[in-house]
Design a protein around this motif. Sequence first.
Motif, PDB file in Angstrom:
ATOM      1  N   UNK A 269       0.854  -1.187   0.000  1.00 45.64           N
ATOM      2  CA  UNK A 269       0.000   0.000   0.000  1.00 45.64           C
ATOM      3  C   UNK A 269       0.889   1.235   0.000  1.00 45.64           C
ATOM      4  N   UNK A 270       0.399   2.304  -0.630  1.00 49.86           N
ATOM      5  CA  UNK A 270       1.181   3.537  -0.747  1.00 49.86           C
ATOM      6  C   UNK A 270       0.354   4.715  -0.249  1.00 49.86           C
ATOM      7  N   UNK A 271       1.026   5.625   0.462  1.00 48.59           N
ATOM      8  CA  UNK A 271       0.354   6.801   0.999  1.00 48.59           C
ATOM      9  C   UNK A 271       1.203   8.042   0.718  1.00 48.59           C
ATOM     10  N   UNK A 300      -3.279 -14.090  10.419  1.00 47.68           N
ATOM     11  CA  UNK A 300      -2.136 -14.472   9.605  1.00 47.68           C
ATOM     12  C   UNK A 300      -2.432 -14.421   8.104  1.00 47.68           C
ATOM     13  N   UNK A 301      -3.693 -14.325   7.719  1.00 47.99           N
ATOM     14  CA  UNK A 301      -4.037 -14.279   6.293  1.00 47.99           C
ATOM     15  C   UNK A 301      -3.297 -13.128   5.628  1.00 47.99           C
ATOM     16  N   UNK A 302      -3.274 -11.994   6.265  1.00 42.11           N
ATOM     17  CA  UNK A 302      -2.438 -10.868   5.844  1.00 42.11           C
ATOM     18  C   UNK A 302      -2.114 -10.037   7.070  1.00 42.11           C
ATOM     19  N   UNK A 332      -2.141   6.510   8.931  1.00 41.98           N
ATOM     20  CA  UNK A 332      -2.541   6.058   7.607  1.00 41.98           C
ATOM     21  C   UNK A 332      -3.553   4.933   7.730  1.00 41.98           C
ATOM     22  N   UNK A 333      -4.234   4.642   6.621  1.00 40.92           N
ATOM     23  CA  UNK A 333      -5.246   3.603   6.581  1.00 40.92           C
ATOM     24  C   UNK A 333      -6.390   4.055   5.711  1.00 40.92           C
ATOM     25  N   UNK A 334      -7.622   3.713   6.112  1.00 42.17           N
ATOM     26  CA  UNK A 334      -8.809   4.145   5.383  1.00 42.17           C
ATOM     27  C   UNK A 334      -9.168   5.571   5.790  1.00 42.17           C
ATOM     28  N   UNK A 335      -8.278   6.486   5.494  1.00 43.34           N
ATOM     29  CA  UNK A 335      -8.487   7.879   5.876  1.00 43.34           C
ATOM     30  C   UNK A 335      -7.523   8.758   5.096  1.00 43.34           C
ATOM     31  N   UNK A 358      -6.635  -1.565   5.872  1.00 39.85           N
ATOM     32  CA  UNK A 358      -7.262  -1.080   4.647  1.00 39.85           C
ATOM     33  C   UNK A 358      -7.143  -2.091   3.512  1.00 39.85           C
ATOM     34  N   UNK A 359      -6.970  -3.356   3.863  1.00 39.40           N
ATOM     35  CA  UNK A 359      -6.781  -4.419   2.864  1.00 39.40           C
ATOM     36  C   UNK A 359      -8.147  -4.971   2.443  1.00 39.40           C
ATOM     37  N   UNK A 360      -8.976  -4.117   1.875  1.00 40.13           N
ATOM     38  CA  UNK A 360     -10.370  -4.472   1.613  1.00 40.13           C
ATOM     39  C   UNK A 360     -10.528  -5.590   0.591  1.00 40.13           C
TER      40      UNK A 360
END
Length: 407
Positions: A269-271, A300-302, A332-335, A358-360
């Motif tokens: 992910x990049x911010x 552990x899935x991600x 950072x994240x969903x924002x 934020x790994x939707x």
Amino acid sequence: MRNWSELNHDLLGEIVLKLAAIEDFVYFSVVCRSWNRASSLVKCTWKPTMPYLLLAKNEFQNPKFLRKVYSLSSDRCYKLSLPHTFRFRCWGSAFGWIVIQAGPSCITNPFTNARIRLPFVPTMWCEVTPLDNEDELATFYRQVTTRKLVVIQDVESGNDGGNDGGNGLIVFAMHTNWKRSLAFARPGDLTWTSVVAPRQPFTFRAADVVRRDRLVLILYEDSSVGYVELSDLSKSINLEQSSVQAKEFVPSPSPGDFKPRLSGMHLLEMYLVDSFGSLLMVLRHKSTKWDPNGEVSEDEVYKTVRFEVFGIDFKTKKWDRLKDLGDVALFVGDNQSMSVRASDCRNCKSNCIYFTDDCDELWDLPGYAGGHDMGFYDLEDGKIYQFYKGGNVHSTHCTPFWFVPHF
């Protein structure tokens, strides 16, 4: 002075403006009538310095649609009634507003209950199929349309965007479509306006958006940065397929200039953060594990394993790796990506990156939900720590995210 209630309102107002947390503001306002009057005079001017965490919804025995807000400063949770945020993806901002992605998207201020509709989210590459089930609708919009919604202020409007009318706000939508990955709208617009990438054909999507002075900077997935001027956005028209052309601000780096460290199965992910005069690119590395038999634990899935931070050299237009943020903490994240002076905030650690899940794209895995990938990363020792250990974290629609409250 024997009677503190007799303090001058101007002096009390200056004290209020130095309060960092919204709970401190509330406590101050209920001391006495005089202090309440003083706080009301600066209520629209005061802004907290620390982001708050809006936790995931709790649908069990929750007829008032209450959601918890976690204060990192006080390590306490508070409750807000936010029925219109249930079952839909949300993003936080630094201006008090929360963006809600539904059929007609909207922005809402959870403390004043103001709500402003936005145009329908453009699907870009597919037709919208009417869905009766709200869960299916929320999943549809998340999977095939919007990756992120960001709110910025239009400084040329002369408004800080914190009013209930939303004047001075611009909402940017980053989409899944590769050719038309960015669009924007203002409150009151009838349609979204596309932002065309600086170079065509362009195969990298927009990753994040930030305002810097009178420019809106766009980070693309190849680490290049484009820009549009705020004055160009004000000229947008509500006609089908209207668009604004972005220009190049930072070219895509060559392999010798910049190379993020990648290893194994990972997500990236990049911010983009405008941090006290510095322009930062933040890379978030996540490891992944997948077992079709469901024997891998949810955590552990991600999961996030490390961050990298780069600062732009405005003379050479190249990214330089940073190992120390000084007295700064990033959120950072969903924002909207944010930064604060850690020394101005209680319980905030400097040189750290506070992050939410934020790994939707993986929230819909059978038997799994998002929300667990949350904590803060210390750039000094390269370790991840937890800042919140309570409940109301997991969701398949809207996991916790940062926002800064405004009255």
